[in-house]
Design a protein around this motif. Sequence first.
Motif, short mmCIF file in Angstrom:
data_model
loop_
_atom_site.label_atom_id
_atom_site.label_comp_id
_atom_site.label_asym_id
_atom_site.label_seq_id
_atom_site.Cartn_x
_atom_site.Cartn_y
_atom_site.Cartn_z
N GLY A 169 -1.68 5.78 -10.94
CA GLY A 169 -1.25 5.57 -9.56
C GLY A 169 -1.53 4.20 -9.00
O GLY A 169 -1.09 3.88 -7.89
N ARG A 170 -2.28 3.40 -9.71
CA ARG A 170 -2.67 2.07 -9.24
C ARG A 170 -1.84 1.00 -9.92
O ARG A 170 -1.30 1.18 -11.01
CB ARG A 170 -4.15 1.82 -9.53
CG ARG A 170 -5.09 2.84 -8.90
CD ARG A 170 -5.26 2.61 -7.41
NE ARG A 170 -6.24 3.52 -6.82
CZ ARG A 170 -6.64 3.46 -5.58
NH1 ARG A 170 -6.18 2.52 -4.77
NH2 ARG A 170 -7.52 4.33 -5.11
N ALA A 171 -1.76 -0.16 -9.26
CA ALA A 171 -0.98 -1.28 -9.80
C ALA A 171 -1.88 -2.48 -10.07
O ALA A 171 -2.66 -2.88 -9.21
CB ALA A 171 0.13 -1.68 -8.83
N GLN A 172 -1.77 -3.02 -11.28
CA GLN A 172 -2.35 -4.32 -11.58
C GLN A 172 -1.19 -5.32 -11.59
O GLN A 172 -0.17 -5.08 -12.23
CB GLN A 172 -3.04 -4.33 -12.95
CG GLN A 172 -4.23 -3.41 -13.06
CD GLN A 172 -4.91 -3.56 -14.40
OE1 GLN A 172 -5.43 -4.62 -14.74
NE2 GLN A 172 -4.91 -2.49 -15.19
N ASP A 201 0.82 -1.22 0.00
CA ASP A 201 0.00 0.00 0.00
C ASP A 201 0.86 1.27 0.00
O ASP A 201 0.62 2.21 0.76
CB ASP A 201 -0.94 0.01 1.20
CG ASP A 201 -1.92 -1.14 1.16
OD1 ASP A 201 -2.44 -1.42 0.08
OD2 ASP A 201 -2.16 -1.76 2.22
N VAL A 202 1.85 1.31 -0.87
CA VAL A 202 2.78 2.44 -0.93
C VAL A 202 2.13 3.61 -1.66
O VAL A 202 1.58 3.47 -2.76
CB VAL A 202 4.09 2.04 -1.63
CG1 VAL A 202 4.98 3.27 -1.85
CG2 VAL A 202 4.82 1.00 -0.78
N CYS A 203 2.20 4.79 -1.04
CA CYS A 203 1.70 6.02 -1.64
C CYS A 203 2.82 7.04 -1.76
O CYS A 203 3.65 7.18 -0.85
CB CYS A 203 0.57 6.63 -0.79
SG CYS A 203 -0.93 5.61 -0.71
N LYS A 204 2.83 7.76 -2.88
CA LYS A 204 3.79 8.85 -3.08
C LYS A 204 3.16 9.89 -3.99
O LYS A 204 2.60 9.55 -5.04
CB LYS A 204 5.08 8.33 -3.71
CG LYS A 204 6.15 9.41 -3.88
CD LYS A 204 6.64 9.93 -2.53
CE LYS A 204 7.73 10.97 -2.70
NZ LYS A 204 8.20 11.46 -1.37
N ALA A 205 3.23 11.16 -3.56
CA ALA A 205 2.70 12.26 -4.36
C ALA A 205 3.77 13.33 -4.51
O ALA A 205 4.62 13.52 -3.63
CB ALA A 205 1.45 12.85 -3.72
N PHE A 206 3.73 14.04 -5.63
CA PHE A 206 4.60 15.18 -5.88
C PHE A 206 3.72 16.39 -6.15
O PHE A 206 2.87 16.36 -7.05
CB PHE A 206 5.52 14.93 -7.08
CG PHE A 206 6.48 13.78 -6.88
CD1 PHE A 206 7.65 13.95 -6.15
CD2 PHE A 206 6.22 12.53 -7.41
CE1 PHE A 206 8.53 12.90 -5.96
CE2 PHE A 206 7.09 11.47 -7.23
CZ PHE A 206 8.26 11.66 -6.49
N GLN A 228 4.40 0.53 3.27
CA GLN A 228 5.63 -0.12 3.69
C GLN A 228 6.37 -0.72 2.49
O GLN A 228 5.75 -1.20 1.55
CB GLN A 228 5.32 -1.24 4.69
CG GLN A 228 4.73 -0.77 6.00
CD GLN A 228 4.50 -1.93 6.96
OE1 GLN A 228 4.27 -3.06 6.53
NE2 GLN A 228 4.54 -1.67 8.25
N ILE A 229 7.70 -0.69 2.60
CA ILE A 229 8.56 -1.34 1.61
C ILE A 229 9.46 -2.32 2.35
O ILE A 229 10.17 -1.93 3.29
CB ILE A 229 9.40 -0.30 0.84
CG1 ILE A 229 8.48 0.63 0.05
CG2 ILE A 229 10.39 -1.01 -0.10
CD1 ILE A 229 9.18 1.84 -0.51
N VAL A 235 0.02 1.23 -3.86
CA VAL A 235 0.63 0.23 -4.74
C VAL A 235 1.16 -0.93 -3.91
O VAL A 235 1.92 -0.74 -2.96
CB VAL A 235 1.76 0.86 -5.58
CG1 VAL A 235 2.60 -0.22 -6.27
CG2 VAL A 235 1.17 1.81 -6.61
N SER A 236 0.77 -2.14 -4.30
CA SER A 236 1.23 -3.35 -3.62
C SER A 236 1.66 -4.38 -4.65
O SER A 236 0.97 -4.60 -5.64
CB SER A 236 0.12 -3.95 -2.75
OG SER A 236 -0.28 -3.06 -1.72
#
Length: 271
Positions: A235-238, A27-32, A78-79, A41-42
């Motif tokens: 922003g999403r991951a498949q 569930d990683v989030c990053k914004a600029f 988390q990473i 994102v997982s």
Amino acid sequence: MSDQSKTVGLTDEGKRGAAEFYFEFRDVCKAFDERPVLNNVSFKVKRGDTCVIMGRSGVGKSVSLKHIMGFLKADSGQILIDGENVTHFTERQFEEIRRKITMVFQSGALFDSLTVAENIAFPLQEQPGITAEDLEAYVGKLAHMLEVTDVLEKLPSELSTGTKRAVAIARALAQNPEAILYDEPTTMVDPIMAGHMSDLILRLKEAFHKTSIVVTHDTHLARRLADNVVFLQDGRAQVFSNWAEFESSKDPFLRDFLMQDELIPALDVTL
């Protein structure tokens, strides 16, 4: 050649950890500037597998690699690397991570004042028990594998983009990492060189079985390398367990991506 030096640079044997998944995003989030790039994102990458991260320009493919290397910090989530949560690691802690994981940048990131041979040898300079003869032998073997033997005495400024990347991969292997991250290895090179880079990376995958992540939108490269696929969009991951599953997706955007990239050469530079 000394017994100690035999393991340097050419094998990852003896460096296996306990975690099944070497890389894991939770569930990683990053914004600029308040623009989300990664939005919950997982994904997971099994030890020894090659994960391909795909998507259009600016969707966060290279951003994902920079989080792994500690060049960027996640806003949330988390990473994990080899089972260890590195999300809040300090710069000093990431220095240790970067001894285990190396990144091949689009630019090659070679040292301009060093020859090709000196660039390849650089990660080995401070390792104990390596003689000058050992060093020369390693450089020679890696140069032969990456087909850059004929440019060993040249400076990076004298090389083509594709050759610079081959040299960068040789230097990455000299570090004897547990994992390698490739950032768009076929971008900004002609189709012949792109095919050649694909051949080299595939050969290294089969020879060393290093855990790898390859960021690309080059479907020709991805098809040959991918054990699993992460597709980033808005922003999403498949996540797909293999290339066949990815290629058979009915998602209209993904179908269009596959069709377009079959026709358009790899020319863009990603975020």
